[in-house]
Scaffold this motif. Structure first.
Motif, PDB file in Angstrom:
ATOM      1  N   ARG A 134       0.871  -1.181   0.000  1.00 10.43           N
ATOM      2  CA  ARG A 134       0.000   0.000   0.000  1.00 10.43           C
ATOM      3  C   ARG A 134       0.903   1.224   0.000  1.00 10.43           C
ATOM      4  N   LEU A 135       0.701   2.112  -0.965  1.00 18.31           N
ATOM      5  CA  LEU A 135       1.512   3.326  -1.087  1.00 18.31           C
ATOM      6  C   LEU A 135       0.585   4.524  -1.199  1.00 18.31           C
ATOM      7  N   ARG A 136       0.861   5.557  -0.419  1.00 21.43           N
ATOM      8  CA  ARG A 136       0.134   6.814  -0.602  1.00 21.43           C
ATOM      9  C   ARG A 136       1.150   7.865  -1.036  1.00 21.43           C
ATOM     10  N   ILE A 137       0.935   8.408  -2.222  1.00 24.28           N
ATOM     11  CA  ILE A 137       1.817   9.426  -2.779  1.00 24.28           C
ATOM     12  C   ILE A 137       1.458  10.767  -2.127  1.00 24.28           C
ATOM     13  N   ARG A 138       2.461  11.481  -1.640  1.00 25.88           N
ATOM     14  CA  ARG A 138       2.178  12.666  -0.838  1.00 25.88           C
ATOM     15  C   ARG A 138       1.881  13.924  -1.627  1.00 25.88           C
ATOM     16  N   SER A 139       2.108  13.917  -2.933  1.00 24.25           N
ATOM     17  CA  SER A 139       1.839  15.103  -3.742  1.00 24.25           C
ATOM     18  C   SER A 139       1.588  14.711  -5.193  1.00 24.25           C
ATOM     19  N   ARG A 157      -8.416   5.779  -2.936  1.00 18.66           N
ATOM     20  CA  ARG A 157      -8.653   7.223  -2.885  1.00 18.66           C
ATOM     21  C   ARG A 157      -7.404   7.979  -2.447  1.00 18.66           C
ATOM     22  N   LYS A 158      -7.398   9.282  -2.665  1.00 15.99           N
ATOM     23  CA  LYS A 158      -6.384  10.191  -2.134  1.00 15.99           C
ATOM     24  C   LYS A 158      -4.952   9.759  -2.463  1.00 15.99           C
ATOM     25  N   GLU A 200       2.878   7.514   3.314  1.00 19.74           N
ATOM     26  CA  GLU A 200       2.447   6.246   3.911  1.00 19.74           C
ATOM     27  C   GLU A 200       2.847   5.127   2.963  1.00 19.74           C
ATOM     28  N   ALA A 201       3.400   4.077   3.515  1.00 22.72           N
ATOM     29  CA  ALA A 201       3.749   2.888   2.740  1.00 22.72           C
ATOM     30  C   ALA A 201       3.774   1.708   3.699  1.00 22.72           C
ATOM     31  N   SER A 202       3.233   0.587   3.255  1.00 20.91           N
ATOM     32  CA  SER A 202       3.236  -0.596   4.110  1.00 20.91           C
ATOM     33  C   SER A 202       3.209  -1.848   3.250  1.00 20.91           C
ATOM     34  N   LEU A 233      -0.579   2.378  10.860  1.00 20.07           N
ATOM     35  CA  LEU A 233      -1.404   1.831   9.775  1.00 20.07           C
ATOM     36  C   LEU A 233      -2.882   2.172   9.987  1.00 20.07           C
ATOM     37  N   ALA A 234      -3.139   3.367  10.514  1.00 22.64           N
ATOM     38  CA  ALA A 234      -4.507   3.822  10.793  1.00 22.64           C
ATOM     39  C   ALA A 234      -5.058   4.575   9.590  1.00 22.64           C
ATOM     40  N   TYR A 235      -5.053   3.938   8.438  1.00 19.08           N
ATOM     41  CA  TYR A 235      -5.534   4.549   7.211  1.00 19.08           C
ATOM     42  C   TYR A 235      -7.030   4.290   7.037  1.00 19.08           C
ATOM     43  N   ALA A 236      -7.656   5.039   6.142  1.00 19.71           N
ATOM     44  CA  ALA A 236      -9.079   4.863   5.848  1.00 19.71           C
ATOM     45  C   ALA A 236      -9.317   3.512   5.175  1.00 19.71           C
ATOM     46  N   VAL A 237     -10.496   2.975   5.362  1.00 19.28           N
ATOM     47  CA  VAL A 237     -10.872   1.720   4.712  1.00 19.28           C
ATOM     48  C   VAL A 237     -10.754   1.911   3.204  1.00 19.28           C
ATOM     49  N   PRO A 238     -10.076   1.009   2.517  1.00 17.24           N
ATOM     50  CA  PRO A 238      -9.878   1.200   1.075  1.00 17.24           C
ATOM     51  C   PRO A 238     -11.151   0.962   0.265  1.00 17.24           C
ATOM     52  N   ARG A 239     -11.191   1.623  -0.873  1.00 18.34           N
ATOM     53  CA  ARG A 239     -12.225   1.320  -1.865  1.00 18.34           C
ATOM     54  C   ARG A 239     -11.811  -0.028  -2.454  1.00 18.34           C
ATOM     55  N   VAL A 240     -12.685  -0.986  -2.474  1.00 19.88           N
ATOM     56  CA  VAL A 240     -12.279  -2.339  -2.880  1.00 19.88           C
ATOM     57  C   VAL A 240     -12.789  -2.737  -4.265  1.00 19.88           C
ATOM     58  N   SER A 241     -13.340  -1.789  -4.995  1.00 20.29           N
ATOM     59  CA  SER A 241     -13.805  -2.102  -6.346  1.00 20.29           C
ATOM     60  C   SER A 241     -12.893  -1.428  -7.369  1.00 20.29           C
TER      61      SER A 241
END
Length: 146
Positions: free
Chosen positions: A8-13, A46-47, A84-86, A126-134
């Motif tokens: 899981r990767l969240r790009i910061r910008s 998302r995001k 965020e990355a895990s 790892l307190a991220y929002a529930v992912p969109r799973v579709s």
């Protein structure tokens, strides 16, 4: 037996997205050609958050892929691109991909944060929002048709 790898990767910008997208295409090509790759999928959450799920014949196959080629070149960039990355790994009896709810459950319960230079407040826990799973896109080994 199959070795499952979830990232899981969240790009910061948004400014990192063009190069991230290019590196993603390069690593996908490498993945499809990799020895021991069974299948997987990509999930555009998302995001600016992206998940990968890959299944391998064994952990050694995944590590050979991870430590070579386009993937090896892209990994250091994520230190600066992500806030965020895990990752989570496990072995299962069959080569059938789990659903994204199971991937999320495993990430929260057994996953570990990866190193990033600019962590968000929720990165370590790892307190991220529930992912969109579709809307996940399949990744198939080269030569395997749907």
């Amino acid at each position: 037996m199959a070795f499952v790898s979830i990232t899981r990767l969240r790009i910061r910008s948004l400014r990192f997205m063009p190069v991230f997208a290019l590196d993603t295409l390069r690593t996908l090509r490498q993945t499809r050609h990799a020895a021991g790759f069974i299948g997987g999928s990509l999930l555009d959450d998302r995001k600016l958050t992206f998940w990968t799920m890959t299944l391998w014949h064994d952990q050694a196959s995944m590590k050979r892929y991870m430590t070579s080629g386009a993937h090896l070149k892209a990994m250091p960039k994520l230190l600066g691109w992500c806030d965020e990355a895990s990752v989570v790994h496990w072995t299962q009896a069959d080569g059938i991909a789990p659903d994204w709810r199971e991937a999320d459950r495993r990430m929260r319960g057994e996953g570990r944060p990866s190193k990033v230079r600019h962590p968000s407040a929720d990165h370590q826990s790892l307190a991220y929002a529930v992912p969109r799973v579709s809307g996940a896109v399949p990744i198939r080994p080269l030569g395997v048709q749907p």
